[in-house]
Design an enzyme around this catalytic site. Structure first.
Site, PDB file in Angstrom:
ATOM      1  CD  GLU A 153     -90.683  -0.451  59.616  1.00 38.83           C
ATOM      2  OE1 GLU A 153     -90.658  -1.361  60.481  1.00 38.83           O
ATOM      3  OE2 GLU A 153     -91.631  -0.317  58.817  1.00 38.83           O
ATOM      4  CG  HIS A 191    -100.279   5.716  57.991  1.00 39.34           C
ATOM      5  ND1 HIS A 191    -100.565   4.974  59.111  1.00 39.34           N
ATOM      6  CD2 HIS A 191     -99.727   4.841  57.105  1.00 39.34           C
ATOM      7  CE1 HIS A 191    -100.220   3.720  58.901  1.00 39.34           C
ATOM      8  NE2 HIS A 191     -99.704   3.607  57.695  1.00 39.34           N
TER       9      HIS A 191
END
Lengths: 323, 343
Positions: A61, A130
């Site tokens: 990322e 999440h």
């Protein structure tokens, strides 16, 4: 003229337009290629545009978000997908310390015309790591834009405006909204910093954004049965924030409830409440209420998860406390 | 192939791909290299003086002792090639073309600085010169540099990106992420590690699992790795000449480790007491400027008069830069709010 489409289709259309109209635009992100995107937004893109325009990135990322920034500094128009906002923590240095700073600390030599698309929200039974909503954090950073659409129309209209910006955007989509449907006006384009009154009312203002707008509208419908006419304000962008619309509505209704999905402590709603008390204190007939998540990590088990995040009933209760 | 005769450091190129091609520098270029190295040293000496006078604030990381790397590496590049680097960026900025006046004014926080006084020592930037910045988060510059290389690859424009990093950045995840990404997408980038043996106060040997194999760290990514004597401007230049040519031709990324030494501490606030005296003295003998001077004299490329003249010219230019910085105005108050977003 308008067309009915899903939130997913609206974003897909925005991306398609970007790729078709601007040769500098390219997409980059994890599994946006042959897989078609974790939320199926980019299905068929790989086959249509090929690997030069659709950069299917390794699980890095920080590297690919930073590479997006560098390429934007070099004049390209990257649209980078971070699979969920939870994973943006792995790239937060690049977003906060680089994307948001480089124009200023270079003395205005660089622009970062980059859109970072990412996915926020709980309610999908995917547990604590999440299910978070960090858009409010990014809204605290000068140099960034933060966009939080709640409908297909807003998603496409705001996306079109984001493409014209020369500074980085966090374009935050909600995990539970992709399948939601709505009418999208032809050629719709919505400027940033313009909240939308999703329902007009006179007794109380419910201020919200993203998925919580749906809950707020449901709450408003329930309140109608009790003779309470609630106005629902959808912020649509957190930075810039449309203070004018918020204050105008509160001055009209004299009561406000601010709703957000994330934990209450330190939440973005606190900023909204602060602005209301500063700018509309004399108009308030009651303290401003907040409805927000519980101070816990989001649990996996569905009954517990439902307790952790705000729901329609809690918004109704908060409004009734004020009236 | 020109070589310094006074180099005391053993060559280690035997176990890496040999540096085959000579850069064949003429006398004018050799003297220019020397002049640039001296200019950097004078700039850094002046910046330290100005810091103690209170004209420069915050962090000040000087490049003294590492000049051979910036001069040897960046002179290989074209004007439109890209340099992205860390916070010890003064020397590289000067070689890439930022004027000493604009660099010094930036250190002073003046409006005439290359970043309008908003970046300071760690964020010297001149996009027109291809000097895309000093960045102050260790490792943070690597993804940006990878992005510049990605843009070149996307446009097929044959620019090369040179990304400097220190030995400390080798331990950041971004180093590994970016090497992988650059190789996966075959990007035109050189990751150039200036190994000055210390990450702030920490010896690299205490924090790297294999401090003697830094140049081999890229092997796992199938990126060729090289080690050069970072105090030997000609050795750096030779290697970079070869690599830049290959990369411009589409060979994909490369990795270089250059061993060098900070003559000063990490920043001006650091007396560097953690470094053994023997080590400091040993490296003083390898100071790249006197050893290159000796080589130039011994090989008939310069006379002592020419050398003296170059020093005087550099000193004068830096005095003028400091005067310019001192006389320049601070940014106007309203500058606080400009450049946060596009106008």
């Amino acid at each position: 003229m308008s067309t009915e489409m899903t939130y997913r289709q609206a974003i897909c259309q925005g991306l398609t337009e970007a790729l078709d109209e601007d040769p500098r635009a390219y997409l980059m992100g994890e599994d946006i290629g042959p897989y078609g995107g974790a939320f199926a937004v980019t299905q068929g893109f790989w086959e249509k545009y090929g690997p030069r325009r659709i950069k299917d990135s390794p699980l890095s990322e920080s590297a690919f978000v930073g590479a997006g920034i560098g390429s934007a500094m070099a004049g390209l128009r990257p649209i980078v997908e971070i699979m969920t906002i939870n994973f943006s923590l792995l790239a937060i240095d690049q977003i906060v310390n680089h994307a948001a700073k480089v124009r200023y600390m270079s003395g205005d030599q660089f622009s970062v015309p980059m859109i970072i698309r990412t996915v926020t929200g709980a309610g999908a039974s995917v547990a604590a790591t999440h299910s978070q909503s960090f858009e409010g954090w990014y809204a605290s950073v000068p140099g960034l834009y933060v966009v939080v659409p709640s409908t297909p129309e807003d998603a496409l209209g705001l996306f079109r405006s984001c493409r014209e910006l020369m500074d980085p955007v966090m374009f935050v989509e909600h995990i539970l909204l992709y399948g939601s449907r709505g009418q999208v006006s032809e050629g719709v384009k919505i400027p940033l910093g313009k909240a939308d009154i999703k329902k007009e009312g006179s007794d109380v203002t419910i201020i919200s954004y993203s998925k919580m707008v749906q809950n707020s509208l449901e709450a408003a419908a329930m309140l109608e049965n009790d003779g309470i006419n609630a106005e629902v304000v959808d912020l649509r962008t957190l930075r810039p924030l449309d203070v004018e619309t918020i204050i105008k509505s509160v001055k009209k209704t004299h009561r406000a409830v601010v709703v957000e999905e994330t934990t209450k402590f330190g939440g973005f709603a606190g900023e909204v409440v602060s602005i209301i008390q500063q700018e509309a204190f004399d108009y308030l007939d009651a303290p401003v209420e907040r409805v927000a998540g519980e101070e816990v990590p989001i649990p996996y088990s569905m009954p517990l998860e439902k307790l952790a995040i705000p729901d329609t009933q809690r918004i109704v209760s908060a409004v009734k406390k004020l009236i | 192939m020109p070589r310094k005769t006074t180099n005391t450091k053993a060559k280690v190129a035997d176990d890496v791909a040999a540096v085959a091609e000579s850069s064949e520098l003429n006398q004018e270029q050799l003297l220019e290299f020397y002049a640039q190295m001296v200019l950097i040293r004078e700039f850094e000496k002046e910046s330290e003086r100005q810091y103690t006078r209170g004209n420069i604030k915050g962090f000040l990381h000087v490049y003294s002792g590492e000049e051979a790397i910036a001069v040897g590496a960046i002179n290989v590049l074209r004007n439109d090639d890209v340099v992205v680097t860390h916070y010890r960026d003064h020397g590289q900025a000067l070689v890439k073309g930022i004027e000493p006046k604009q660099a010094m004014a930036e250190l002073f926080g003046k409006s005439t600085g290359c970043s309008k006084g908003k970046g300071g020592s760690m964020h010297l930037i001149d996009a027109d010169k291809g000097f895309m910045g000093g960045y102050a988060i260790v490792g943070g510059q690597l993804p940006l540099a990878t992005g510049f290389a990605l843009a070149s690859h996307y446009r097929d424009d044959d620019k090369v990106t040179l990304c400097f990093l220190g030995d400390g950045a080798l331990n950041e995840g971004e180093f590994h992420e970016c090497l992988n990404l650059a190789k996966v997408w075959n990007l035109p980038i050189i990751f150039f590690c200036e190994n000055n043996l210390y990450g702030m106060g920490a010896p690299a040997k205490d924090h790297l699992a294999a401090p003697d194999k830094i140049y081999k760290m890229s092997e796992a990514y199938d990126i060729p790795g090289f080690r050069v004597d970072g105090n030997d401007v000609l050795e750096v230049h030779d290697l970079m000449t070869k690599l830049v040519k290959q990369i411009r031709g589409g060979s994909g990324p490369a990795f270089v480790e250059a061993q060098t030494y900070r003559i000063q501490g990490h920043s001006i606030a650091d007396p560097a007491n953690y470094r053994p005296e023997d080590e400091v003295n040993e490296w003083k003998l390898k100071d790249p400027i006197p050893s290159f001077k000796d080589w130039l004299l011994a090989n008939g490329h310069a006379t002592q008069d020419i050398i003296d003249q170059m020093h005087q010219t550099a000193e004068q230019e830096i005095i003028e830069a400091a005067e310019f910085a001192e006389q320049s105005p601070f940014p106007a108050d309203e500058e606080l709010y400009t450049g946060v977003y596009a106008e």
